[in-house]
Design a protein around this motif. Structure first.
Motif, PDB file in Angstrom:
ATOM      1  N   SER A 117      10.557  22.086  -4.972  1.00  0.00           N
ATOM      2  CA  SER A 117       9.834  21.578  -5.232  1.00  0.00           C
ATOM      3  C   SER A 117       9.381  22.859  -6.428  1.00  0.00           C
ATOM      4  CB  SER A 117       8.579  21.948  -4.265  1.00  0.00           C
ATOM      5  OG  SER A 117       7.518  21.008  -5.211  1.00  0.00           O
ATOM      6  N   THR A 122       5.483  22.255 -13.044  1.00  0.00           N
ATOM      7  CA  THR A 122       4.646  20.752 -14.234  1.00  0.00           C
ATOM      8  C   THR A 122       4.371  20.710 -15.274  1.00  0.00           C
ATOM      9  OG1 THR A 122       2.973  21.633 -12.595  1.00  0.00           O
ATOM     10  CG2 THR A 122       4.370  21.261 -10.795  1.00  0.00           C
ATOM     11  N   GLN A 138       8.299  13.713  -9.247  1.00  0.00           N
ATOM     12  CA  GLN A 138       8.708  15.404  -7.763  1.00  0.00           C
ATOM     13  C   GLN A 138       9.337  16.440  -9.493  1.00  0.00           C
ATOM     14  OE1 GLN A 138      10.457  13.343  -4.806  1.00  0.00           O
ATOM     15  NE2 GLN A 138      10.179  14.809  -3.858  1.00  0.00           N
ATOM     16  N   LEU A 140      11.667  19.006  -9.239  1.00  0.00           N
ATOM     17  CA  LEU A 140      12.381  20.095  -8.848  1.00  0.00           C
ATOM     18  C   LEU A 140      13.958  20.931  -8.832  1.00  0.00           C
ATOM     19  CD1 LEU A 140      13.621  16.886  -6.228  1.00  0.00           C
ATOM     20  CD2 LEU A 140      11.908  18.516  -5.425  1.00  0.00           C
TER      21      LEU A 140
END
Length: 230
Positions: A117, A122, A138, A140
């Motif tokens: 992660s 983000t 998600q 990654l």
């Protein structure tokens, strides 16, 4: 047509079953027809076009007569820009037309580095876009915090798991996207159907997906009647 295949998906949308069969090689009939299903998401609608067949996942407040008046068919009419503009409305959002590709998860591979992660990534625009068209996204990437290339993995078309890739670091760029995609497919259970899409003009990304084992199966046009966020 139902096929005997190990491919599977936990997605329950009617279109998910069709895409599972397409991933196994059983395409809908190329008869120029089209079918209509409910949207798989409250925030986005979509039009899929296969060879000689179209599927419209559009709101049921749009009548069949209205769709027919716009010339919907399986020979390209479903992707007519005038139709998409009509469905999105004057204030809606229309995504770029994409090539829909399918593959299968491979499960964890012994000795293969695992993606982790990456909450530090983000805020990237690519992630913000993914959250607009996917759910349960998600982010990654590699365990090395100095590497900023990443993939997003979320629920997209028909509720299938959907992968996108973003190569941020300029060096080393060659081979980065296919390697990330290989690692992403290892993060998906074996034989689970995985989707991806990319604009036809993004040849580099298309080549990366092809090298990773994805197969182009049709066209995907996403849109929303909701105004675009700016």
């Amino acid at each position: 047509m139902t096929v005997d295949s190990p491919l599977w998906t936990p997605a329950r949308h009617p279109l998910a079953r069709l895409l599972r069969e397409v991933a196994a090689g059983a395409f809908p009939p190329a008869d120029g027809g089209w079918i209509r299903v409910s949207p798989w998401s409250q925030s986005v609608q979509g039009i899929l076009a296969f060879t000689g067949r179209a599927v419209l996942a559009v709101s049921y407040d749009i009548s069949v007569a209205r769709l027919q008046d716009q010339g919907v068919d399986g020979w390209g009419g479903a992707h007519d820009p005038r139709l998409v503009c009509e469905l999105a409305g004057p204030n809606g959002w229309i995504d770029s037309l994409g090539v829909l590709m399918l593959c299968a998860g491979r499960g964890a591979q012994d000795g293969q580095p695992a993606l982790v992660s990456r909450p530090d990534l983000t805020k990237h625009p690519h992630v913000e876009y993914a959250r607009r068209v996917h759910t349960n996204v998600q982010v990654l990437g590699r365990s090395d915090p100095a590497r900023h290339d990443f993939i997003t993995l979320g629920h997209g078309v028909a509720g299938l798991r959907e992968i996108s890739v973003e190569v941020v670091d300029s060096m080393p760029a060659k081979g980065t996207a296919p390697e990330l995609l290989d690692m992403a497919l290892a993060a998906v259970p074996e034989h689970e159907v995985v989707a991806a899409s990319a604009p036809p003009g993004n040849a580099a990304t298309l080549r990366a997906f092809l090298r990773a084992g994805f197969t182009p199966v049709g066209g995907l046009q996403l849109f929303s009647t909701r105004a675009e966020r700016r």
